[in-house]
Design an enzyme around this catalytic site. Structure first.
Site: not given
Ligand code: TGC
Ligand code: FAD
Length: 399
Positions: A378, A380
């Site tokens: 969700e 890092t």
């Molecule tokens: P960026 O250029 O900053 O923004 C693009 C467009 O997106 C809008 N936006 C958002 N909208 C809604 N909510 C947010 N939190 C938003 N953040 C940005 C922004 O306003 C813009 O809109 P528009 O209309 O101008 O186009 O986007 P970027 O591609 O540079 O990304 C920025 C960044 C790094 C913050 C984003 O990619 C990010 O949050 N990365 C982390 C990835 C992540 O959290 N992955 C999670 C995967 S799911 C998971 O882990 C499930 S775990 C299972 C469990 O919960 O148990």
């Molecule tokens: P990376 O993006 O490769 O990051 C590696 C390191 O580099 C991290 O420390 C990070 O903070 C750092 N880093 C990356 N970019 C930058 C930057 N710009 N500046 C400084 N530091 C940076 N994803 C889903 O879509 N759905 C799920 O249901 C889901 N469930 C998960 C369940 C588990 C148990 C785990 C471990 C992960 C899950 N994820 C899921 C994925 C999770 O969201 C990603 O692992 C997470 O977003 C980080 O991506 P990554 O592992 O590729 O690490």
């Protein structure tokens, strides 16, 4: 179903509330919180250690989670949701994660990452077809955003759909997907031929779709994590979300789930604190309880201070969510703070328990290992810090 070994150890958990945060809750909030707390004591605590040790997903808990309203707490009742407010949602996540982060993960993914996008971005047909079944636990869902080479930067994803006229064809793969090996449907994010991110619903039975489990995790062992593999999967056009395009689609879902984690991680912290406090009063060394030593008191005092600060931040965020005023950056700050609080408390609590802290006799090491995933998924720890940095300076460190 396999034999479920119930632990004979009684769950003695007493929730800390040092600043009388309960006074900020309504009677309904407290009733909901207490119902989940009772369920966790009865259904989760006696079995979770065993399932975690065996790295097995306790699938039999799904109907119970559904009956508590843990799947889609804020989704309206006419779609099968619980129709609750955001404080209730937070309290439910807090209590479930008090039991185990992996069980909270199952609920977070189902409610915030599968039901929420269908509700917010889906067609009326998609809502009526899927939401009631997800709310009741008849269907389990998963959320595919992360790819093997695109985690923190999901906007660079390569999973794609091609328009074939009367349907789309999906190719690519997703990695680290919670619930995927057991999921009936997957909400998947993929790029169209113009490179625009679209959301779609992939159903288990679709040809060319598989969800192999990832084995060997030391964290979230009671949660099933897998891949999603798409090999020319034919997707009917009615399975595409009509009302969203671009990366803001998946990021909007993350706001919901990160909010739940801001409360949930504090639940894990509370369980570690409560366990360590009780142990410190019972464990005798040098002729007195170890809780009488200043070094152990420092650890415990700092734990309750951080928990209290986190509780107040989460509660305030909940009020802002209820008013529709919570910003994504505020949610990032709260998710990051709660998880850091919890992981630090788990590590300190483990030390207070000495050698017993590394065993499954106590929940602390399990929480500690689980939180290593929670601090990464969700978004890092570092990504959330950079979101705060961007918000306060106006300067984007990602570009
Ligand atoms: P960026 O250029 O900053 O923004 C693009 C467009 O997106 C809008 N936006 C958002 N909208 C809604 N909510 C947010 N939190 C938003 N953040 C940005 C922004 O306003 C813009 O809109 P528009 O209309 O101008 O186009 O986007 P970027 O591609 O540079 O990304 C920025 C960044 C790094 C913050 C984003 O990619 C990010 O949050 N990365 C982390 C990835 C992540 O959290 N992955 C999670 C995967 S799911 C998971 O882990 C499930 S775990 C299972 C469990 O919960 O148990
Ligand atoms: P990376 O993006 O490769 O990051 C590696 C390191 O580099 C991290 O420390 C990070 O903070 C750092 N880093 C990356 N970019 C930058 C930057 N710009 N500046 C400084 N530091 C940076 N994803 C889903 O879509 N759905 C799920 O249901 C889901 N469930 C998960 C369940 C588990 C148990 C785990 C471990 C992960 C899950 N994820 C899921 C994925 C999770 O969201 C990603 O692992 C997470 O977003 C980080 O991506 P990554 O592992 O590729 O690490």
């Amino acid at each position: 179903m396999k034999d479920i070994h119930k632990s004979s150890k009684k769950d003695l958990y007493e929730a800390p509330d040092y600043f009388l945060v309960d006074d900020l809750l309504t009677e309904e909030h407290k009733l909901i919180r207490d119902a989940v707390r009772t369920w966790v004591k009865k259904e989760v605590s006696p079995i979770i250690e065993d399932f975690a040790q065996r790295a097995e997903f306790p699938k039999h808990l799904i109907p119970g989670l559904a009956s508590l309203g843990a799947f889609g707490p804020t989704i309206p009742v006419n779609y099968g949701g619980a129709g609750l407010d955001y404080i209730s949602y937070g309290l439910i996540m807090q209590e479930i994660e008090r039991g185990d982060s992996g069980i909270r993960s199952t609920a977070s993914v189902q409610g915030s990452l599968v039901m929420y996008p269908i509700y917010a971005y889906g067609s009326e047909e998609q809502k009526t077809k899927f939401l009631p079944k997800l709310a009741s636990g008849e269907f389990l869902g998963c959320f595919g955003l992360t790819e093997p080479d695109h985690g923190s930067d999901p906007g660079s994803m390569i999973t794609n759909i091609k328009d074939m006229g009367d349907h789309y064809v999906l190719n690519g793969s997703k990695m680290w997907i919670s619930n995927s090996p057991y999921a009936d449907i997957a909400v998947v994010w993929a790029k169209d031929e113009q490179g625009i991110i679209r959301g779609l619903i992939v159903e288990k039975s679709m040809e060319g779709f598989s969800a192999p489990e990832i084995h060997g995790k030391w964290s979230l062992r009671a949660s099933a994590t897998g891949e999603l593999v798409f090999n020319n999967v034919k997707i009917p056009k009615e399975n595409i979300f009509p009302n969203i395009s671009g990366i803001k689609g998946p990021l909007g879902c993350l706001n919901q789930a990160r909010y739940g984690i801001a409360w949930g991680a504090l639940g894990a912290a509370m369980d570690c604190y409560d366990t360590a406090l009780r142990y410190s009063k019972e464990r005798m060394q040098f002729g007195r309880p170890i809780g009488g030593f200043q070094l152990q008191q420092k650890k415990l005092a700092e734990m309750i201070t951080e928990i209290t600060k986190g509780q107040l931040l989460a509660w305030r965020l909940g009020v802002l969510k209820n008013e529709g005023r919570a910003t994504p950056a505020q949610i990032s700050m709260a998710k990051r703070n709660s998880v850091e609080t919890a992981i630090n408390i788990a590590r300190e609590a483990r030390q207070i328990l000495g050698g017993m802290g590394i065993t499954g006799e106590y929940p602390v090491m399990r929480h500690m290992m689980n939180l290593e995933s929670v601090v990464t998924y969700e978004g890092t720890h570092d990504i959330h810090l950079l979101i705060t940095g961007m918000d306060i300076t106006g300067l984007n460190a990602f570009q």
